[in-house]
Design an enzyme around this catalytic site. Structure first.
Site, PDB file in Angstrom:
ATOM      1  N   ASP A  58       0.805  -1.209   0.000  1.00  0.00           N
ATOM      2  CA  ASP A  58       0.000   0.000   0.000  1.00  0.00           C
ATOM      3  C   ASP A  58       0.841   1.264   0.000  1.00  0.00           C
ATOM      4  O   ASP A  58       0.539   2.233  -0.675  1.00  0.00           O
ATOM      5  CB  ASP A  58      -0.837  -0.006   1.279  1.00  0.00           C
ATOM      6  CG  ASP A  58      -2.286   0.111   0.952  1.00  0.00           C
ATOM      7  OD1 ASP A  58      -2.753  -0.756   0.201  1.00  0.00           O
ATOM      8  OD2 ASP A  58      -2.895   1.089   1.426  1.00  0.00           O
ATOM      9  N   LEU A 104     -15.911 -26.104 -27.430  1.00  0.00           N
ATOM     10  CA  LEU A 104     -15.218 -27.390 -27.538  1.00  0.00           C
ATOM     11  C   LEU A 104     -16.231 -28.517 -27.626  1.00  0.00           C
ATOM     12  O   LEU A 104     -17.305 -28.456 -27.018  1.00  0.00           O
ATOM     13  CB  LEU A 104     -14.349 -27.618 -26.299  1.00  0.00           C
ATOM     14  CG  LEU A 104     -13.164 -26.680 -26.106  1.00  0.00           C
ATOM     15  CD1 LEU A 104     -12.544 -26.892 -24.731  1.00  0.00           C
ATOM     16  CD2 LEU A 104     -12.119 -26.904 -27.194  1.00  0.00           C
ATOM     17  N   GLU A 134      -4.781 -30.041 -19.968  1.00  0.00           N
ATOM     18  CA  GLU A 134      -4.816 -28.976 -18.951  1.00  0.00           C
ATOM     19  C   GLU A 134      -6.229 -28.872 -18.381  1.00  0.00           C
ATOM     20  O   GLU A 134      -7.183 -29.377 -18.993  1.00  0.00           O
ATOM     21  CB  GLU A 134      -4.393 -27.639 -19.582  1.00  0.00           C
ATOM     22  CG  GLU A 134      -5.421 -27.091 -20.536  1.00  0.00           C
ATOM     23  CD  GLU A 134      -4.864 -26.180 -21.630  1.00  0.00           C
ATOM     24  OE1 GLU A 134      -3.686 -26.330 -21.999  1.00  0.00           O
ATOM     25  OE2 GLU A 134      -5.642 -25.342 -22.106  1.00  0.00           O
ATOM     26  N   LYS A 136      -9.969 -27.710 -17.397  1.00  0.00           N
ATOM     27  CA  LYS A 136     -11.021 -26.917 -18.052  1.00  0.00           C
ATOM     28  C   LYS A 136     -11.651 -26.066 -16.953  1.00  0.00           C
ATOM     29  O   LYS A 136     -12.319 -26.582 -16.055  1.00  0.00           O
ATOM     30  CB  LYS A 136     -12.061 -27.844 -18.687  1.00  0.00           C
ATOM     31  CG  LYS A 136     -13.166 -27.097 -19.424  1.00  0.00           C
ATOM     32  CD  LYS A 136     -14.031 -28.068 -20.211  1.00  0.00           C
ATOM     33  CE  LYS A 136     -15.078 -27.364 -21.045  1.00  0.00           C
ATOM     34  NZ  LYS A 136     -15.906 -26.426 -20.312  1.00  0.00           N
ATOM     35  N   ASP A 138     -13.970 -23.417 -15.054  1.00  0.00           N
ATOM     36  CA  ASP A 138     -15.397 -23.118 -15.148  1.00  0.00           C
ATOM     37  C   ASP A 138     -15.634 -21.660 -14.775  1.00  0.00           C
ATOM     38  O   ASP A 138     -15.845 -21.332 -13.609  1.00  0.00           O
ATOM     39  CB  ASP A 138     -16.147 -24.058 -14.196  1.00  0.00           C
ATOM     40  CG  ASP A 138     -17.619 -24.146 -14.545  1.00  0.00           C
ATOM     41  OD1 ASP A 138     -18.005 -23.616 -15.600  1.00  0.00           O
ATOM     42  OD2 ASP A 138     -18.369 -24.748 -13.763  1.00  0.00           O
ATOM     43  N   GLU A 195      -9.994 -17.691 -19.416  1.00  0.00           N
ATOM     44  CA  GLU A 195     -11.200 -17.796 -18.592  1.00  0.00           C
ATOM     45  C   GLU A 195     -11.055 -16.866 -17.394  1.00  0.00           C
ATOM     46  O   GLU A 195     -10.000 -16.835 -16.752  1.00  0.00           O
ATOM     47  CB  GLU A 195     -11.314 -19.253 -18.122  1.00  0.00           C
ATOM     48  CG  GLU A 195     -12.699 -19.708 -17.801  1.00  0.00           C
ATOM     49  CD  GLU A 195     -13.519 -20.097 -19.039  1.00  0.00           C
ATOM     50  OE1 GLU A 195     -13.029 -19.967 -20.181  1.00  0.00           O
ATOM     51  OE2 GLU A 195     -14.671 -20.519 -18.834  1.00  0.00           O
ATOM     52  N   TYR A 247      -5.302 -19.556 -21.787  1.00  0.00           N
ATOM     53  CA  TYR A 247      -4.961 -20.907 -22.230  1.00  0.00           C
ATOM     54  C   TYR A 247      -4.864 -21.104 -23.742  1.00  0.00           C
ATOM     55  O   TYR A 247      -4.749 -22.231 -24.205  1.00  0.00           O
ATOM     56  CB  TYR A 247      -5.967 -21.918 -21.671  1.00  0.00           C
ATOM     57  CG  TYR A 247      -7.425 -21.493 -21.806  1.00  0.00           C
ATOM     58  CD1 TYR A 247      -8.006 -21.310 -23.047  1.00  0.00           C
ATOM     59  CD2 TYR A 247      -8.202 -21.274 -20.671  1.00  0.00           C
ATOM     60  CE1 TYR A 247      -9.323 -20.919 -23.171  1.00  0.00           C
ATOM     61  CE2 TYR A 247      -9.523 -20.879 -20.785  1.00  0.00           C
ATOM     62  CZ  TYR A 247     -10.078 -20.709 -22.033  1.00  0.00           C
ATOM     63  OH  TYR A 247     -11.376 -20.322 -22.160  1.00  0.00           O
ATOM     64  N   LYS A 343     -15.303 -34.102 -19.938  1.00  0.00           N
ATOM     65  CA  LYS A 343     -16.124 -33.531 -18.864  1.00  0.00           C
ATOM     66  C   LYS A 343     -16.173 -34.466 -17.669  1.00  0.00           C
ATOM     67  O   LYS A 343     -16.441 -35.664 -17.825  1.00  0.00           O
ATOM     68  CB  LYS A 343     -17.549 -33.306 -19.375  1.00  0.00           C
ATOM     69  CG  LYS A 343     -17.640 -32.314 -20.530  1.00  0.00           C
ATOM     70  CD  LYS A 343     -17.708 -30.902 -20.037  1.00  0.00           C
ATOM     71  CE  LYS A 343     -19.132 -30.565 -19.679  1.00  0.00           C
ATOM     72  NZ  LYS A 343     -19.313 -29.140 -19.460  1.00  0.00           N
ATOM     73  N   CYS A 437     -42.495 -15.066  13.562  1.00  0.00           N
ATOM     74  CA  CYS A 437     -41.338 -15.905  13.856  1.00  0.00           C
ATOM     75  C   CYS A 437     -41.801 -17.320  14.211  1.00  0.00           C
ATOM     76  O   CYS A 437     -42.672 -17.483  15.073  1.00  0.00           O
ATOM     77  CB  CYS A 437     -40.558 -15.291  15.022  1.00  0.00           C
ATOM     78  SG  CYS A 437     -39.230 -16.361  15.605  1.00  0.00           S
ATOM     79  N   CYS A 455     -36.737 -11.655  12.699  1.00  0.00           N
ATOM     80  CA  CYS A 455     -37.445 -11.597  13.973  1.00  0.00           C
ATOM     81  C   CYS A 455     -36.643 -10.603  14.799  1.00  0.00           C
ATOM     82  O   CYS A 455     -35.448 -10.816  15.041  1.00  0.00           O
ATOM     83  CB  CYS A 455     -37.422 -12.980  14.628  1.00  0.00           C
ATOM     84  SG  CYS A 455     -37.875 -12.907  16.367  1.00  0.00           S
ATOM     85  N   CYS A 460     -35.795 -13.668  21.594  1.00  0.00           N
ATOM     86  CA  CYS A 460     -36.275 -14.868  20.890  1.00  0.00           C
ATOM     87  C   CYS A 460     -35.350 -16.040  21.247  1.00  0.00           C
ATOM     88  O   CYS A 460     -34.129 -15.958  21.068  1.00  0.00           O
ATOM     89  CB  CYS A 460     -36.263 -14.597  19.393  1.00  0.00           C
ATOM     90  SG  CYS A 460     -36.603 -16.059  18.398  1.00  0.00           S
TER      91      CYS A 460
END
Ligand code: IVH
Length: 709
Positions: A58, A104, A134, A136, A138, A195, A247, A343, A437, A455, A460
């Protein structure tokens, strides 16, 4: 990209730059600052191996920013400060990809992979094919262009031909370099595919905060990444902490007369080369094989440890390694023939939603929990799934009796993707959210900006028990053995009534319950006794003040000497603390204003629970700034306010909330306003620049060292 000598030099340079003041040679210093910050970013974001502490980083960043403000003509487009974008975009312009972004073809088992290998060998007209494997990832796919070594555009996939120009957001992703030494290799322009992903733990923490704030959580890391990439406010994008994995080089142009770099003959070589230039590629996760059988066994071996990666992966990608062979094999209109996805088994399943229960949490928030017929997904049987809040139920339109699609993404908690509406037969029933509640029957309330019904009866019973459970939890007072189940039991029997009652349990009564022999009672008693000496930040966290997590609890504890100091802190003063905003400040003030909470603190004190910041206690007296008071004002460029305040406090000084006759030193940053005026008027306050403050602190340290010698 950095030799060990480079690393040593840059590390030493970082330490040196942190202490210097920029007076002349601004251009050299700016270059050095950029170099060390880029290096620190690379260590942190690409290598996951930070070399600087947050505050050291920083200080350097602020110094760069500040110096660039003084020398605007020396700002460069690839300066780390130029990731920071201001203002909102209205929407993103549409742009064409240089090369269409294909998807793919998928394979699911060894037979599919053998078929694909056979086709590859036919098309390539050779049996000698190297395959590169390699993960895949997501997330959300992007295409990034560098012109003459500078990041010039980042675009979403869109329809594959045209995407949205999200350059401004791509620049917020710190693992993506803003510039790279591509020209040294004769690469004038390059388009790189990758990705955008979000770390699983970043995602979970983000969702936790959202739920705590009464907002709906995001469904999964993939949605979080793609949604974030298209947020119109880049500042928010930066906060979300996205990462990238690049990639594939989809296109490149050589400078006139340049030779193609040798690395650009194979996929493996190209990604190792990009990695060496500072790009985040799967360099460490890639493997090359000569035969499909090896690929197949690697696939099943990798699937077994898919959760070990920090990002969500839904398979592996197998690519023909040689670019020559790739060109020979070509592509269909949808996907390249030289690559295929393998997959992993889907971690989805369907089940029937039988019922919805409404649970009351520690803060009174009501969470609907779907009870489903047991379904086995990826090694776990799931019977119960949170629906988070009423909005989620309405958005998904789930009904009791619905068949629902359930997904369990890695370590992420399972969630309902959607109801299968086509399977409805008309007997499904709408989920009715309660108005009262389910535990104490109080009328539920909802703040306009929140998704959660609450609530608000602090008596409670569930909330009382949950507050005690939080108080004893590992990260709070850490009272082992007195876990949730015991608290519930003791509370039902009336042996526990509230947090302070933990210190007054009638053990004779406890012994009358089955399962509490002398040994277990002694253990619990010892843990309770031990907790009386826990540091103040654990107590503050354990009190369960809304929006005060572990980090904020530490910040609060560090700023005070005794918990009752917080009775005097108003919102404005709280907001001067690092990462404390109006929402947290309001909650803290509300908490400490309430008589019942003050009474609780008195009762804890009577039970000898530590209410002091002991670190501070020990420091005062033997240190250089003992008894001296400080206040910081204006925009500080050389250090973080909280770090400077800690430095003062560590030397026995204290921080005041405003300018008064009690103030000894006012440290002024840029744009200091009324506080500076007032201090000047008083005439008794020593006014210091940031550098003078550093000198003072350092000279005090020097004195300490001398005295010690
Ligand atoms: S290669 C022509 N490699 O998966 C090259 N794609 O289902 C095509 N993906 O659209 C992409 N990890 O968004 C490639 N290591 C990887 C990948 C990967 C994830 C995504 C990519 C693609 C989708 C296809």
């Amino acid at each position: 990209m950095y030799t060990p000598q480079d690393e040593k030099r840059l590390y030493e340079q970082a330490k040196e730059l942190a202490t210097i003041q920029v007076t002349d040679n601004a251009d050299t210093v700016l270059m050095q600052l950029r170099e060390v910050i880029n290096y620190a970013d690379w260590k942190y974001y690409v290598q996951s191996n930070p070399v600087l502490s947050d505050s050291e980083y920083d200080i350097l960043f602020k110094k760069l920013h500040h110096t660039e403000q003084n020398y605007p003509e020396l700002v460069t487009a690839d300066s780390p400060t130029q990731r920071v974008a201001r203002g909102l975009s209205e929407r993103f312009p549409t742009v064409s990809h240089l090369v269409p972004m294909l998807s793919l073809d998928n394979t699911y088992n060894a037979d599919d992979l053998n078929d694909w290998d056979r086709k590859c060998r036919e098309l390539a007209e050779t049996d000698a094919i190297e395959y590169c494997v390699e993960p895949k990832y997501d997330g959300a796919s992007v295409s990034i262009i560098y012109d003459k070594g500078a990041l010039s555009r980042g675009a979403t996939r869109g329809d594959g031909v045209m995407g949205e120009d999200v350059t401004i957001n791509v620049r917020q992703i710190k693992s993506i370099p803003l510039s790279a030494a591509l020209m040294q290799y004769g690469i004038e322009q390059v388009e790189i595919r990758g990705e955008i992903v979000i770390h699983k733990n970043v995602f979970e923490a983000f969702n936790k905060t959202r739920v705590a704030e009464g907002l709906s959580p995001l469904a999964n890391p993939r949605n979080a990444a793609s949604g974030t990439l298209r947020i119109l406010d880049p500042t928010e994008v930066r906060k979300r902490g996205l990462s990238a994995i690049l990639y594939h080089i989809s296109d490149y142009t050589l400078a006139p007369g340049a030779q193609r770099p040798a690395a650009l003959e194979t996929h493996y070589g190209s990604l190792q080369w990009l990695y060496s230039l500072g790009f985040p590629t799967p360099a460490k996760e890639m493997k090359v094989f000569n035969h499909i059988d090896e690929v197949i066994s690697y696939c099943s071996e990798f699937e077994a440890r898919r959760d070990d990666l920090p990002f969500e992966v839904d398979g592996l990608v197998i690519k023909v390694n040689s670019f020559n062979l790739q060109d020979r094999m070509g592509m269909t209109s949808h996907h390249p023939r030289w690559a295929v996805a393998y997959k992993f088994k889907a971690r989805q399943g369907t089940s029937k939603l039988v019922n919805v229960e409404f649970q009351v949490g520690r803060t009174g928030a009501i969470t609907p929990v779907a009870k489903i017929e047991p379904v086995y997904i990826g090694g776990v049987t799931i019977t119960s799934i949170s629906l988070f809040n009423e909005d989620v139920i309405r958005e998904k339109d789930v009904r009791i009796g619905d068949t629902v699609l359930v997904e369990r993404a890695g370590d992420v908690i399972p969630y309902i993707v959607k109801p299968l509406t086509e399977l409805r037969d008309g007997t499904e029933e709408e989920i009715k959210f309660p108005t009262n509640c389910p535990v104490c029957d109080s009328v539920l309330e909802k703040q306009p900006e929140e998704a959660a019904w609450r609530c608000i009866n602090i008596g409670c019973p569930v909330q009382v028990a949950e507050r005690m459970i939080h108080f004893v939890s590992k990260d709070a007072m850490d009272i082992r053995n007195l876990g949730g189940a015991n608290i519930q039991k003791f509370y039902e029997k009336g042996f526990l009534t509230d947090i302070p009652s933990i210190y007054h349990i009638d053990w004779d009564k406890v012994r009358t319950l089955g399962g509490f022999g002398d040994k277990s009672v002694t253990n619990i008693q010892a843990a309770i006794d031990g907790s009386k000496q826990q540091p103040l930040n654990r107590l503050i966290y354990g009190l369960g003040i809304r929006f005060v997590g572990e980090t904020t609890a530490k910040t609060l504890a560090n700023a005070i000497s005794h918990i009752r100091d917080l009775y005097e802190w108003d919102k404005e003063k709280l907001c001067t603390l690092e990462d404390v905003g109006p929402k947290v400040a309001t909650s803290v003030v509300d908490f400490f204003e309430r008589p019942e909470n003050r009474h609780m603190i008195d009762t804890l004190e009577a039970a000898n629970v530590n209410l002091l910041n002991q670190k501070k206690e020990q420091m005062v007296g033997d240190s250089a700034l003992a008894g001296k008071t400080f206040l910081f004002t204006g925009t500080l460029s050389q250090f973080k306010r909280s770090d400077a305040e800690t430095m003062v406090e560590e030397k026995g000084g204290s921080i005041l909330g405003g300018v008064s006759a009690k103030l000894n030193y006012l440290v002024v940053g840029e744009d200091a306003g009324s506080k500076l005026e007032k201090a000047k008027k008083l005439g008794t306050v020593n006014i210091l620049t940031e550098q003078e403050f550093l000198n003072l602190i350092n000279s005090e340290s020097a004195q300490e060292v001398n005295e010690a010698n």
